[in-house]
Structures are given as structure tokens and as C-alpha cells.
Motif scaffolding. Structure first.
Motif, PDB file in Angstrom:
ATOM      1  N   THR A  49      26.866 -75.571   1.522  1.00 54.76           N
ATOM      2  CA  THR A  49      27.090 -75.952   0.129  1.00 54.76           C
ATOM      3  C   THR A  49      25.948 -75.409  -0.711  1.00 54.76           C
ATOM      4  O   THR A  49      24.775 -75.725  -0.454  1.00 54.76           O
ATOM      5  CB  THR A  49      27.172 -77.479  -0.027  1.00 54.76           C
ATOM      6  N   THR A  50      26.278 -74.585  -1.700  1.00 53.35           N
ATOM      7  CA  THR A  50      25.266 -73.904  -2.518  1.00 53.35           C
ATOM      8  C   THR A  50      25.590 -74.090  -3.992  1.00 53.35           C
ATOM      9  O   THR A  50      26.754 -74.026  -4.393  1.00 53.35           O
ATOM     10  CB  THR A  50      25.220 -72.402  -2.192  1.00 53.35           C
ATOM     11  N   ILE A  51      24.557 -74.333  -4.777  1.00 52.72           N
ATOM     12  CA  ILE A  51      24.707 -74.350  -6.234  1.00 52.72           C
ATOM     13  C   ILE A  51      24.024 -73.103  -6.787  1.00 52.72           C
ATOM     14  O   ILE A  51      22.819 -72.906  -6.589  1.00 52.72           O
ATOM     15  CB  ILE A  51      24.098 -75.620  -6.856  1.00 52.72           C
ATOM     16  N   VAL A  52      24.812 -72.277  -7.443  1.00 48.69           N
ATOM     17  CA  VAL A  52      24.325 -71.008  -7.978  1.00 48.69           C
ATOM     18  C   VAL A  52      24.215 -71.127  -9.495  1.00 48.69           C
ATOM     19  O   VAL A  52      25.147 -71.620 -10.155  1.00 48.69           O
ATOM     20  CB  VAL A  52      25.266 -69.851  -7.598  1.00 48.69           C
ATOM     21  N   LYS A  53      23.126 -70.663 -10.054  1.00 52.63           N
ATOM     22  CA  LYS A  53      22.872 -70.813 -11.491  1.00 52.63           C
ATOM     23  C   LYS A  53      23.572 -69.729 -12.293  1.00 52.63           C
ATOM     24  O   LYS A  53      22.967 -68.982 -13.052  1.00 52.63           O
ATOM     25  CB  LYS A  53      21.373 -70.780 -11.757  1.00 52.63           C
ATOM     26  N   GLU A  54      24.853 -69.587 -12.064  1.00 53.28           N
ATOM     27  CA  GLU A  54      25.688 -68.659 -12.819  1.00 53.28           C
ATOM     28  C   GLU A  54      27.121 -68.844 -12.339  1.00 53.28           C
ATOM     29  O   GLU A  54      27.384 -69.583 -11.386  1.00 53.28           O
ATOM     30  CB  GLU A  54      25.265 -67.201 -12.606  1.00 53.28           C
ATOM     31  N   ARG A  55      28.029 -68.195 -13.000  1.00 50.05           N
ATOM     32  CA  ARG A  55      29.414 -68.267 -12.559  1.00 50.05           C
ATOM     33  C   ARG A  55      29.662 -67.208 -11.495  1.00 50.05           C
ATOM     34  O   ARG A  55      29.313 -66.042 -11.669  1.00 50.05           O
ATOM     35  CB  ARG A  55      30.343 -68.028 -13.745  1.00 50.05           C
ATOM     36  N   VAL A  56      30.272 -67.602 -10.396  1.00 49.17           N
ATOM     37  CA  VAL A  56      30.600 -66.644  -9.329  1.00 49.17           C
ATOM     38  C   VAL A  56      32.079 -66.769  -8.979  1.00 49.17           C
ATOM     39  O   VAL A  56      32.706 -67.782  -9.243  1.00 49.17           O
ATOM     40  CB  VAL A  56      29.738 -66.862  -8.064  1.00 49.17           C
TER      41      VAL A  56
END
Length: 955
Positions: free
Chosen positions: A948-955
Motif C-alpha cells: 500500500t503506497t501513497i503517492v504525492k501525485e495522480r497516477v
């Protein structure tokens, strides 16, 4: 057949006056003097025969001995039997062929496809028993050909019709068996739709029917039925019943889900029934199979495998279980109780299954299929691969190729076990989708949990110490997307050093430059590598370019780069220009070279002096024509050229010496003078383009992408079907297009399967798509059709049979659009909807009716998606691998994490979150706000863990 010396002059001669009874000319011709008799040996010189009537001199005794007809005519006691001149009325050509057979030396006369029917007709009419035997022997020999069929389908059909008319039983026995054995070949023939119903039915019912997959059989039957079901036959009950009888022979439970859903477009009832059968098998395969055993109907669930089978393709069948694999290789006479044990044991694989396998192996209770060389279990999530590998070992001792694409449950340990159990195997492909997370993204937090696993059998993962001799045959290994493979796993792969020639570890993000380098040090026979988006770097280049010390492996110095035929390094950011220059100076025999998104410069590319290139990708690099033009000049066999995003293409470079008299800016001139492309990506450097510049270098183009930096004029776009008559895929970005351009493409580019329009401007309206495009399968319209309505969607469903649909910026769509899409394109595998009005304001129930969906994206499509969307989608869509959502569309303030995704097809779930930007200068009214993406929560499954990863942008 006669022996040398037998002829018309030996013994008692008789003249046969043969008149062609089948010739209209013979009946209408006025009486005229007969031509003088000719000898049998002279008949071979006539082509065609000189007259409807021919007089032939032959030996009476030879005729009487060979033919019951002549025995009765010439050997009887009645007065006509002694005549020296006898008249016959029959097929002249057939009679001539029979006489040649009887009197010419056996070594000079042979039965062929051209004379077989004439000989058979003549042998039947003249009752030549020896010729009938020879005809049957020849036809049986021809009918036994399997590896490369030598009998034309037209010929088989003609012979079949003749045998039906004349009652030739051996033909009616051989034809169905021949077609059954070679079914995979004959269905591709143009004349397949001309096969008579009785022959096709006999072929399908033949126990030797050999197909690669049940889809292949069903597809062939549906094609034949559609070609032979004329409107008038709709009112004839028997014709419809016959067609249904053919379809009833298909084992519908073994059809791929995507294909089954696709049949609903034209065969709604049949398709619906097939889908229900597959889904029921998915829900409870154990109960279904046990009931089939009790009813004596287990054969309906067995994969078609015969002694002639070479390929077994089960790709896209989520209903396939390990139990189905095993029951397909069991003899039919096994006890019912033993079949039940097999089904129960292999439905839920545990240690009891391996005990049962030992019993199967020792008692030799399974059938062997030595001709099977390829097995494809791609997209089969319900197969236990440990037990499936034992199945491969048990039934297919000569297996050469194994494919298990998009199977997360196929782990690296399974790969090692496969190598051990199937020593003849040569090629393995276990590709999965690339990870959504890339090193360039800004990660806020990341956590992972190890997935639960079935209890291992210790012997399953036992690998002996001496591996070299065991793994001597593996030449091609594809591990693309396996981001759970690390350097330790690469070290294990190095046991393939004696045979490995091709390796694909694209997007294997855990392997390091050190790990790749160590693999190359050991596996020095590798000549083809796909390493894009890995940590391949300077150290690995040094390994490729440095001679191994004497005594290493082969006993002599060896520079791997010299023998490199295929090299894909796209996106490898660990390479510097100096290292690339060194590599370029050595790889002179390379045919496929990908350097996109690398630090490639003019200086590095100018070091490449190879002349064998067929594929070159330098997209998103800083190269210019100064270095690219000489490469193109030397490589006249170049078929694929990709230069999108090369903004320096038209600029001169100080790194490369200027070529005297060369115009660096004229890119198309260079292409036109040296290349005949099939795949091209154009960006900067292709303006302005004239039609004459594109012919003939683009005459064979099948795939074209035109991007930012190039503007194709309307007359060029309009002429594309003429310039590129074989065009199959067209992608246009930032182009100015019109109705006439799009409509002409759909009407005139008859091979066009993919059409992508990204951010295109112009006067495009709904008129563009109001035309049939029967070949079109993929349509992507990104910010190109804001006017699209439900009525336009309906027109599209009537004109195109799509499998992939991507729409963005279509704000006039609403919840009714879902039903239009799901009913019109039930076989969609990809559906992307972004900023599309209120499509999901009432949920997504209709979307979930597209049971073959593998990739779904729903963003900014209406606040109506429930909390359990992820679980619902995984449960309802058995092949789903990718799901992308936006929290803006949640009707209950969020989405629940999936409860039971392990063991399914799902690879990644993305949930984007937005923040509201107020006070924007783009506000249209008071209180207006603009959604801006804040971050994305990414759930990603591998064969071992959930991350589970939170990325600081839309992917």
C-alpha cells in the motif's frame, strides 16, 4: 498397373472409340470422319485432348485381365466381344487416365491431386479393381499427413461431393478424419465456408478433432454458420436445427471469457448461455464436476487433446482449475471413484494432492501426448501452478514452451520447479503488468504485508546441487513486470548459463546494476536482452564491453556486446553518455535497439556503425539529425523508427562532424531514400510534410503515431489510407482534424484496428463516426469529442465492435451511457471514462455486466459509486487486473479495501484524492471550485505481498 513391355502391340489389339459423354460439344458436333487410332503411349502428348472422340489402340487381353467392364464387353461369347472396334461413351479424360494407368510403366505414371478424381471416376466406370485399390492407398496416404497438410481443401471438398454421389465409402471415412487432424490449418483457408454440412459435422464429431483451443473450434463454426445461413433459411426449420447441432458440439465451459462475451453481439442467446455456464463453473467447480461424473458427462469438461495436438491454449479462461487439467489426461475407462478422488483432491490442492500424484505417476494412469510442445495458461487465476507443473510433467514429456502471463500465483519458486520437472522446456513467459510506482514519483508512505500461501510440499522446491546438465535447454526467459524478483533470484537464474540466449526483465525494479552485471558474467551466451526500466547501468555496460578473462567459461576471451542482436534499454536512468558511447561502438550486429528516455546524445549515437537494424527507438532523447541520418543511411532494412519527443532533431550538433552537402533538417528525405517503414512514431522534425514525401517509404506502414512537434495537413491526413494501405493503428496527438478526415479513415482504411485521438482540435462532430468500421477494435478519444451524447454512443455500438474504449471530457454522458456501452460492447476488456458527465451517478451495475473487463478507470464520472466497489468489481469481473477510481465519485465518502483479493487476477487498485482549489481565475460563477489531484492511494499485489503506497501525485 502394367509392366514394361505391356502395350497395345502385345497380344490381340482392339481399337476403343471413346466419346466424351459429358461433353456438350460431342452431342452437337456434326458427323465427321473419325481420327486415326493412336497408341496409349501417345495419349500423354495431348493436352487438351484433340477431339470429343478419340480412338485408342490397346491390348485386348490386358484390358480383359484388368477391368471387369472390358471382361464383360470383350471376353464374352456374344458376337460383339470379338470385334476389333468398340465404341464407349463416358468421361473421355477419365478413360484416358485409366488407359495410361494400365499401359504406361509404373515408374512413369503416378497418382496426383490433378488426376485422382479422373482416375477414381474411370476406375468406377470401367471397374478396374487394382486402380480402385491404388486410389484408396494414395488417398489414405495423403489423408495421413498432419505436420504440413499437402491436400488442398478445395480438393477435399470436390472429392467429398463425388464420393457422396457415387457411394465411395473409403473417401467418406478418410475426409472427416483428415480434416479433423488438420482442423487448425483448414479453418484458415478461404474455402472453409464451402465445406459441406455433412462433412463439417462428421469432422467435428471425429474423435481425432485437433484444435489449439475450444475458441478456435467455436470461432470456425460461427463463421461457417454465418456464411451459410441465408435469409431464406430462417424459415426452414431443418437448416436452423443443423446449425444448432454444430454449436452443440462445442465444449462451451472451456471458452475464454472474452470470446464468450463477444458472441453476444450477433448470437445473443448462445453467448448468454455460454457466459452463464462459465460463471456457474467459476462459482462451484467441485460440485459441477462431481455432478458431471455422476451423470457420465465428464467428457464435456475435458480439454481436447489428441495424439496430433501440438498446442494447448487455455488463455483467458478463469474457470479452468487444476482438477480440469488432470481429468483431461485421464483414460476414459478409469473407475468413477478414482475420478472423484482426482476432482476433490485437485480442486483444493494440498499435501494429499501430491500423494495422489505419486499414485498417478507410478500406476501410469494418465495418457501421454508427446507431440504437445506448447501450453498456454495465461490469465488462469484458479490454477495451482505447483500441481499444474506436475501435470505438465505427467502428460507432456516433450514440452518446449510454457506461457503463464498475468498469473500472480505463478511464483519464482514455481519457475525453478518447472525447470526441474520439465527438462525439455526451451521457452518460458511469466509476464505480469508493470508496477504503477516508479522511482521518479514522490512517495509519502509505503507499507506491505506478506500474503498467505498454500502449504508447500518440500520436494516441490528442492533444487539439486548439480544444475548445469538439468537446465541445458532454456534459451528464452521472460520475467517482465515481476517487481518481486531481486538479485538473489537473478543469481539462481544464472544456472541457465549453458543455454540462455534471451532474457526479458523489463520493469523488474528490485534488481540492481550489480545483480544484472553478475548475471551477465555467468550467462555469456545471452544475445538478446529487454532491460527497460530497470537499474541497468554503467557497471553492466562494462561487463558487456569487457572481454572475459581467458579461462572463463568458454576458455577464451569473449566480449558479449559484439554478439548482441536485441537490446532494449528504454528508461534506464543509470546510464551516462560515456558508457553509452562505449556500448554503441561495439554493438555492430544489433537488429533491435531501444534507447528511449536515456541519456543518449549525438556523440554516443554517432559511435554506432551497425548496418543490421530493423528496429530503432530513440524517443525522448536529445539526438539530432547529425547523428541519426548516418544511422538511417547505413540501415536500409529499418522497419520501425521511433523519434517522438526528440526536440533537438532539427538542430545541428557540435558533437558530430558535419557531413558535406547534407541538409540536416530534411528528415523525410532520408527516410524516403533509405527506409521502407512498418512502424513509425513522429514528433519534432517532420514538418512540413508533403504527400509526395511519404510515398513510397510509408507504403508498408501498419502502425503510425504522430505527436507534438509535427502537424499533418488535412490533405495528408485525408490521403493516409492511400499512402499507407496496410494501416492498422493510428495515434494522433495535438493534430487538427475534421469530420472528413476521420470518416475517410474509417471508410477507406479497411485494416484499421486502433484509432487514438488525443487533444485534437478541429471541427469534429458526430458525423465522423456515422459509418461502418468493422475492423476497428480500439477507440481512444481524449479531450477530442466533448459533444459526444448517448445517441452518438448508440451509433458507435452499431458501427464498431470494440474491445477497448477510452473516453475523456465527454460531459454530456449520463447513467444511461453504461447500459449502451455494456449492451453494445459486451466483450470490452478495457474501459476508461474520465470527466464523462454523470455516468456513475447511479452506481456501476451495468459496467459490471461486461464480464471480460481487465482494466477499468472511472474518474470524475458522477458521485454514485458505493463503498464496496473494489470487492464487487473483483468478484464480478474474473479477469480484472487494473482498477482506477477517484474519491470524488464515492457516494459514501470513501471505498473499502478488498477483503479477499488474493488468488485473483487483480494487480493494482488506484484511488486518487482531490483537493478543491477555490478562487481560481477560471471560475464561471460564484462559489465555483476546481478539483485538483492531491495524491493517490495505490494497492499493488505481487506474487508474495500486498503493498500500500501513497503517492504525492495522480497516477
Amino acid at each position: 498397373m502394367s509392366f514394361p513391355g505391356d502395350g497395345e502391340d502385345a497380344g490381340d489389339p482392339v481399337v476403343l472409340e471413346i466419346t466424351d459423354a459429358s461433353s456438350a460439344a460431342a452431342a452437337d458436333a456434326p458427323s465427321s470422319p473419325l481420327p486415326p487410332p493412336v497408341s496409349v503411349s501417345d495419349l500423354a502428348r495431348f493436352d487438351p485432348l484433340p477431339s470429343p472422340t478419340v480412338a485408342v489402340r490397346a491390348d485386348r487381353h490386358r484390358l480383359i485381365e484388368s477391368s471387369s467392364y472390358f471382361r464383360a464387353l470383350l471376353g464374352g461369347s456374344f458376337s460383339e466381344s470379338g470385334r476389333e472396334y468398340v465404341q464407349l461413351g463416358c468421361n473421355l479424360e477419365a478413360a484416358v487416365q485409366v488407359l495410361r494407368y494400365l499401359f504406361e510403366p509404373s515408374e512413369s505414371f503416378t497418382i496426383t491431386h490433378d488426376n485422382f478424381l479422373l482416375l477414381l471416376e474411370g476406375a468406377l466406370f470401367l471397374a478396374v479393381e487394382s486402380l480402385l485399390v491404388d486410389c484408396e492407398r494414395w488417398f489414405r496416404t495423403m489423408g495421413s499427413q498432419v505436420s504440413a497438410p499437402v491436400v488442398r481443401l478445395d480438393f477435399v471438398i470436390e472429392v467429398w461431393y463425388f464420393s457422396q454421389e457415387h457411394g465411395v465409402t473409403f473417401v467418406q471415412d478418410i475426409c472427416p478424419k483428415y480434416l479433423a487432424q488438420n482442423f487448425a490449418h483448414i479453418i484458415s483457408r478461404r474455402s472453409f465456408n464451402k465445406v459441406p454440412y455433412d462433412l463439417l459435422r462428421s469432422t467435428i464429431e471425429c474423435p481425432h478433432l485437433t484444435v489449439d483451443s475450444e475458441k478456435q473450434l467455436c470461432e470456425a463454426i460461427l463463421y461457417w454458420v454465418s456464411e451459410n445461413m441465408k435469409p431464406c433459411e430462417q424459415s426452414v426449420p431443418n437448416s436452423g436445427d443443423g446449425h444448432l447441432l454444430l454449436l452443440s458440439k462445442v465444449k462451451v465451459c472451456l471458452l475464454p471469457l472474452e470470446f464468450a462475451t463477444g458472441t453476444k453481439r450477433h448470437w445473443f442467446d448462445f453467448g448468454n448461455s455460454v457466459i452463464c455456464t462459465i460463471l456457474n463453473l467459476l462459482k462451484d467447480s467441485l460440485k459441477t464436476l462431481l455432478n458431471a461424473i455422476a451423470d457420465g458427462n465428464l467428457e464435456g469438461y475435458c480439454i481436447r487433446i489428441t495424439q496430433y495436438s501440438k498446442n494447448i491454449v487455455l488463455s483467458g479462461c478463469p474457470q479452468i482449475t487444476t482438477a480440469l487439467l488432470y481429468i483431461s489426461v485421464l483414460p476414459t475407462d478409469l473407475a468413477v471413484s478414482f475420478k472423484r478422488r482426482i476432482v476433490r483432491s485437485y480442486t483444493q490442492v494440498d499435501h494429499q494432492s501430491f500423494i495422489l500424484y505419486d499414485e498417478l505417476e507410478k500406476a501410469a494412469k494418465t495418457l501421454l501426448f508427446r507431440n504437445v510442445h506448447m501450453v498456454d495458461l495465461s490469465k488462469c487465476p484458479n490454477v495451482h501452478f505447483g500441481a499444474a507443473i506436475d501435470w505438465l510433467k505427467l502428460a507432456f514429456p516433450e514440452l518446449r514452451m510454457f506461457r503463464a502471463l498475468h498469473c500472480l500465483s505463478f511464483q519464482f519458486d514455481d519457475l525453478l520447479y518447472l525447470l526441474l520437472r520439465c527438462p525439455c522446456i526451451d521457452e518460458i513467459d511469466m509476464t505480469i503488468d508493470a508496477s504503477t510506482i516508479t522511482p521518479r514519483q514522490s512517495i509519502v508512505t509505503s507499507s506491505s504485508e506478506v500474503l498467505g500461501k498454500a502449504k508447500k510440499n518440500p520436494r516441490r522446491y528442492y533444487i539439486p546441487c548439480q544444475l548445469d546438465s538439468v537446465f541445458s535447454n532454456i534459451s528464452r526467459l521472460t520475467l517482465e513486470g515481476r517487481n518481486d524478483i531481486d538479485d538473489v533470484d537473478l543469481l539462481k537464474i544464472s544456472v541457465l548459463k549453458n543455454s540462455l540466449c534471451y532474457i526479458n526483465i523489463r520493469n523488474c525494479t528490485l534488481v540492481t546494476d550489480d545483480g544484472i552485471s553478475n548475471l551477465l558474467l555467468k550467462c555469456t551466451k545471452i544475445h538478446s536482452m529487454v532491460l527497460s526500466y530497470t537499474s541497468f547501468g554503467n557497471l553492466s555496460i562494462q561487463t558487456l564491453c569487457t572481454a572475459n578473462p581467458p579461462g572463463h567459461d568458454n576458455g577464451h576471451a569473449h566480449v558479449m556486446a559484439f554478439s548482441m542482436q536485441e537490446l532494449h534499454l528504454g528508461g534506464c536512468k543509470g546510464l551516462d553518455s560515456a558508457a553509452l558511447s562505449q556500448l554503441m561502438s561495439i554493438i555492430n550486429i544489433t537488429k533491435f535497439l531501444c534507447l528511449r528516455e536515456t541519456s543518449l546524445t549525438d556523440g554516443a549515437l554517432s559511435k554506432f556503425f551497425g548496418s543490421s537494424l530493423e528496429y530503432l527507438d530513440v524517443s525522448e532523447t536529445v539526438v539530432s539529425m547529425a547523428s541519426l541520418a548516418p544511422v538511417m543511411q547505413r540501415n536500409c532494412n529499418l522497419k520501425c523508427l521511433k523519434t517522438a519527443g526528440c526536440q533537438s532533431l532539427l538542430f545541428e550538433s557540435d558533437e558530430v562532424e558535419r557531413i558535406s552537402g547534407y541538409r540536416y533538417g530534411d528528415f523525410l528525405q532520408e527516410i524516403g531514400s533509405t527506409c521502407c517503414l512498418e512502424d513509425v512514431e513522429m514528433g519534432w522534425g517532420f514538418c512540413p510534410i508533403q504527400i509526395k514525401d511519404l510515398i513510397p517509404s510509408f507504403s508498408k506502414v501498419r502502425k503510425m503515431t504522430v505527436g507534438l512537434g509535427t502537424t499533418l495537413a488535412e490533405n495528408v491526413l485525408h490521403a493516409l489510407p492511400v499512402i499507407c494501405p496496410s494501416l492498422e493503428s493510428l495515434t494522433l496527438r495535438f493534430q487538427v482534424i475534421s469530420d472528413s478526415v476521420v470518416r475517410n479513415l474509417l471508410e477507406s482504411a479497411t485494416n484499421l484496428q486502433v484509432l487514438c485521438l488525443y487533444y485534437c482540435l478541429g471541427s469534429l462532430t458526430s458525423f465522423s463516426f456515422q459509418t461502418k468500421a468493422t475492423a476497428l477494435r480500439v477507440l481512444r478519444l481524449q479531450r477530442a469529442t466533448p459533444w459526444l451524447t448517448n445517441d452518438d454512443l448508440k451509433i458507435l455500438t452499431e458501427n464498431c465492435n470494440l474491445t477497448e474504449l477510452s473516453l475523456s471530457g465527454c460531459k454530456l454522458l449520463d447513467s444511461s451511457s453504461q447500459e449502451i456501452i455494456s449492451y453494445g460492447w459486451p466483450n470490452l476488456v478495457l474501459l476508461h471514462l474520465e470527466d464523462c458527465g454523470q455516468v456513475t451517478v447511479e452506481g456501476i451495475s451495468s459496467i459490471l455486466n461486461c464480464k471480460a473487463l481487465e482494466d477499468v478507470l472511472l474518474r470524475h464520472t458522477g458521485r454514485g459509486i458505493g463503498r464496496r466497489i473494489i470487492d464487487d468489481a473483483i468478484r464480478e469481473l474474473p479477469l480484472l487486473r487494473k482498477l482506477a477510481l477517484d474519491l470524488c465519485d464515492a457516494c459514501e465518502e470513501g471505498y473499502d479495501s478488498p477483503n479477499n483479493a488474493e488468488g485473483k487476477m487483480i494487480r493494482v487498485v488506484r484511488m486518487s484524492r482531490c483537493k478543491t482549489l477555490r478562487g481560481s481565475c477560471l471560475e464561471l460563477s460564484r462559489g465555483a471550485s476546481k478539483p485538483v489531484h492531491k495524491d493517490t492511494v495505490v494497492l499493488e499485489w505481487s506474487s508474495k505481498r500486498l503493498t500500500t503506497t501513497i503517492v504525492k501525485e495522480r497516477v
